[in-house]
Scaffold this motif. Structure first.
Motif, PDB file in Angstrom:
ATOM      1  N   VAL A  52       0.851  -1.154  -0.001  1.00 29.34           N
ATOM      2  CA  VAL A  52       0.235  -0.031  -0.003  1.00 29.34           C
ATOM      3  C   VAL A  52       0.730   1.423  -0.171  1.00 29.34           C
ATOM      4  N   ILE A  53       1.924   1.266   0.928  1.00 28.35           N
ATOM      5  CA  ILE A  53       2.686   2.252   0.960  1.00 28.35           C
ATOM      6  C   ILE A  53       3.679   2.643  -0.459  1.00 28.35           C
ATOM      7  N   TYR A  54       3.942   1.371  -0.836  1.00 24.73           N
ATOM      8  CA  TYR A  54       4.716   1.644  -2.194  1.00 24.73           C
ATOM      9  C   TYR A  54       3.849   2.371  -3.483  1.00 24.73           C
ATOM     10  N   PHE A  55       2.832   1.809  -3.407  1.00 29.09           N
ATOM     11  CA  PHE A  55       1.611   2.463  -4.376  1.00 29.09           C
ATOM     12  C   PHE A  55       1.485   3.805  -4.035  1.00 29.09           C
ATOM     13  N   ALA A  56       1.513   4.269  -2.897  1.00 25.74           N
ATOM     14  CA  ALA A  56       1.299   5.524  -2.795  1.00 25.74           C
ATOM     15  C   ALA A  56       2.540   6.777  -2.980  1.00 25.74           C
ATOM     16  N   ILE A  57       3.849   5.769  -3.064  1.00 26.71           N
ATOM     17  CA  ILE A  57       4.821   6.585  -3.294  1.00 26.71           C
ATOM     18  C   ILE A  57       5.673   6.303  -4.491  1.00 26.71           C
ATOM     19  N   PHE A  58       5.128   5.246  -5.459  1.00 26.47           N
ATOM     20  CA  PHE A  58       5.862   4.835  -6.425  1.00 26.47           C
ATOM     21  C   PHE A  58       6.628   5.915  -7.440  1.00 26.47           C
ATOM     22  N   PRO A  59       5.969   7.040  -7.597  1.00 26.22           N
ATOM     23  CA  PRO A  59       6.510   8.020  -8.518  1.00 26.22           C
ATOM     24  C   PRO A  59       7.902   8.378  -7.881  1.00 26.22           C
ATOM     25  N   LEU A  60       8.240   8.433  -6.852  1.00 27.19           N
ATOM     26  CA  LEU A  60       9.541   8.988  -6.211  1.00 27.19           C
ATOM     27  C   LEU A  60      10.722   7.895  -6.960  1.00 27.19           C
ATOM     28  N   ALA A  61      10.556   6.862  -7.422  1.00 28.74           N
ATOM     29  CA  ALA A  61      11.381   6.018  -8.355  1.00 28.74           C
ATOM     30  C   ALA A  61      12.234   6.795  -9.059  1.00 28.74           C
ATOM     31  N   SER A  62      11.729   7.651  -9.555  1.00 27.90           N
ATOM     32  CA  SER A  62      12.359   8.691 -10.689  1.00 27.90           C
ATOM     33  C   SER A  62      13.545   9.402 -10.165  1.00 27.90           C
ATOM     34  N   ILE A  63      13.451   9.795  -8.911  1.00 25.74           N
ATOM     35  CA  ILE A  63      14.463  10.430  -8.157  1.00 25.74           C
ATOM     36  C   ILE A  63      15.860   9.866  -8.198  1.00 25.74           C
ATOM     37  N   VAL A  64      15.910   8.501  -8.523  1.00 22.39           N
ATOM     38  CA  VAL A  64      17.124   7.851  -8.575  1.00 22.39           C
ATOM     39  C   VAL A  64      17.866   8.613  -9.788  1.00 22.39           C
ATOM     40  N   SER A  65      17.545   8.973 -10.652  1.00 27.71           N
ATOM     41  CA  SER A  65      18.030   9.613 -11.661  1.00 27.71           C
ATOM     42  C   SER A  65      18.811  10.928 -11.287  1.00 27.71           C
ATOM     43  N   ARG A  66      18.345  11.360 -10.016  1.00 25.96           N
ATOM     44  CA  ARG A  66      19.070  12.468  -9.565  1.00 25.96           C
ATOM     45  C   ARG A  66      20.316  12.148  -8.542  1.00 25.96           C
ATOM     46  N   LEU A  67      20.270  11.070  -8.129  1.00 26.31           N
ATOM     47  CA  LEU A  67      21.384  10.617  -7.203  1.00 26.31           C
ATOM     48  C   LEU A  67      22.470  10.002  -7.926  1.00 26.31           C
ATOM     49  N   THR A  68      22.379   9.465  -9.131  1.00 22.21           N
ATOM     50  CA  THR A  68      23.196   8.834  -9.858  1.00 22.21           C
ATOM     51  C   THR A  68      23.117   9.105 -11.263  1.00 22.21           C
ATOM     52  N   LYS A  69      24.279   9.033 -12.085  1.00 20.71           N
ATOM     53  CA  LYS A  69      24.202   9.242 -13.458  1.00 20.71           C
ATOM     54  C   LYS A  69      24.388   7.804 -14.385  1.00 20.71           C
ATOM     55  N   ASN A  70      24.601   6.759 -13.390  1.00 17.97           N
ATOM     56  CA  ASN A  70      24.854   5.555 -13.652  1.00 17.97           C
ATOM     57  C   ASN A  70      23.588   4.854 -14.629  1.00 17.97           C
ATOM     58  N   THR A  71      23.682   5.011 -15.999  1.00 22.02           N
ATOM     59  CA  THR A  71      22.467   4.487 -16.818  1.00 22.02           C
ATOM     60  C   THR A  71      21.884   3.183 -16.212  1.00 22.02           C
ATOM     61  N   ILE A  73      21.980   1.604 -13.540  1.00 25.82           N
ATOM     62  CA  ILE A  73      21.244   1.819 -12.209  1.00 25.82           C
ATOM     63  C   ILE A  73      19.873   2.333 -12.424  1.00 25.82           C
ATOM     64  N   ILE A  74      20.105   3.500 -13.138  1.00 26.75           N
ATOM     65  CA  ILE A  74      18.654   4.317 -13.569  1.00 26.75           C
ATOM     66  C   ILE A  74      17.488   3.224 -14.028  1.00 26.75           C
ATOM     67  N   VAL A  75      18.111   2.649 -15.063  1.00 24.23           N
ATOM     68  CA  VAL A  75      17.282   1.712 -16.062  1.00 24.23           C
ATOM     69  C   VAL A  75      16.726   0.587 -15.037  1.00 24.23           C
ATOM     70  N   SER A  76      17.491   0.093 -14.165  1.00 22.81           N
ATOM     71  CA  SER A  76      17.208  -1.137 -13.482  1.00 22.81           C
ATOM     72  C   SER A  76      16.350  -0.733 -12.128  1.00 22.81           C
ATOM     73  N   SER A  77      16.493   0.545 -11.651  1.00 23.22           N
ATOM     74  CA  SER A  77      15.399   1.013 -10.673  1.00 23.22           C
ATOM     75  C   SER A  77      14.001   1.205 -11.305  1.00 23.22           C
ATOM     76  N   LEU A  78      13.871   1.735 -12.427  1.00 28.67           N
ATOM     77  CA  LEU A  78      12.769   2.017 -13.093  1.00 28.67           C
ATOM     78  C   LEU A  78      11.964   0.651 -13.314  1.00 28.67           C
TER      79      LEU A  78
END
Length: 198
Positions: A52-71, A73-78
């Motif tokens: 339930v919590i994940y469904f509420a905050i899942f858009p935050l997954a995109s913030i990974v692109s601000r934490l690293t420039k490793n493509t 890691i970004i693709v894997s997280s998405l």
């Protein structure tokens, strides 16, 4: 503020879809509605709190692109983020009811509008292919699995389009992410409350 591209795109649609509320905020409204639907289903399915919590905050997954420039890691997280949503939707223990059937029907109608949007934007080939795939799956799979696939596709597309709409409006990626997350949380909360009542 509406960009020239949005105005050009809107002019291609039928008259009944050229209402300013739809052309300017349509994807955000659709995203909020999808999140409310998520909340209702999660409540009715007695979903685990972490999901339930994940469904509420899942858009935050995109913030990974601000934490690293490793493509990678970004693709894997998405991919992981979308996989959790897809598996969660597929395996929620939702009992069929009249309201569930109505919501599945609304999802199907929304999916038809998405196909219309894609056909106007990119031509008829992709929507035609999708319709053929869905028809093929209907022959070999239970209709509820197809309904859940449509639900996931609607959520994924509405999330993507709403994010672009927010980013264009605020001209800031971080603001778009956090506002989209807030919309997801509020929508899910409303759906959760409604699920407790009906």
């Amino acid at each position: 503020m509406v960009s020239p591209k949005t105005e050009i795109t809107a002019s291609k649609f039928p008259k009944f879809l050229q209402i300013p509320l739809i052309t300017e905020w349509g994807w955000l409204i659709a995203f909020w509605c999808m999140c409310a639907f998520n909340g209702w289903v999660l409540k009715k399915s007695n979903a685990a709190l972490p999901l339930v919590i994940y469904f509420a905050i899942f858009p935050l997954a995109s913030i990974v692109s601000r934490l690293t420039k490793n493509t990678k890691i970004i693709v894997s997280s998405l991919i992981i983020s979308q996989a959790i949503l897809a598996l969660g939707i597929c395996y929620l223990n939702l009992k069929l009811s009249l309201i569930a059937l109505v919501l599945y029907g609304i999802n199907s109608l929304f999916f038809a509008f998405i196909l219309l949007f894609v056909s106007i934007e990119s031509g008829i080939m992709v929507p035609a292919f999708i319709v053929c795939v869905v028809a093929f799956l209907l022959i070999f799979a239970a209709w509820e699995w197809i309904a859940r696939l449509v639900w996931y596709c609607n959520l994924a597309i509405a999330t993507n389009k709403a994010g672009r709409q927010l980013r264009n409006f605020f001209e800031n990626f971080d603001s778009a992410i956090f506002i989209k997350s807030g919309i997801a949380a509020i929508g899910l909360s409303v759906g959760w409350v409604i699920g407790g009542l009906f």
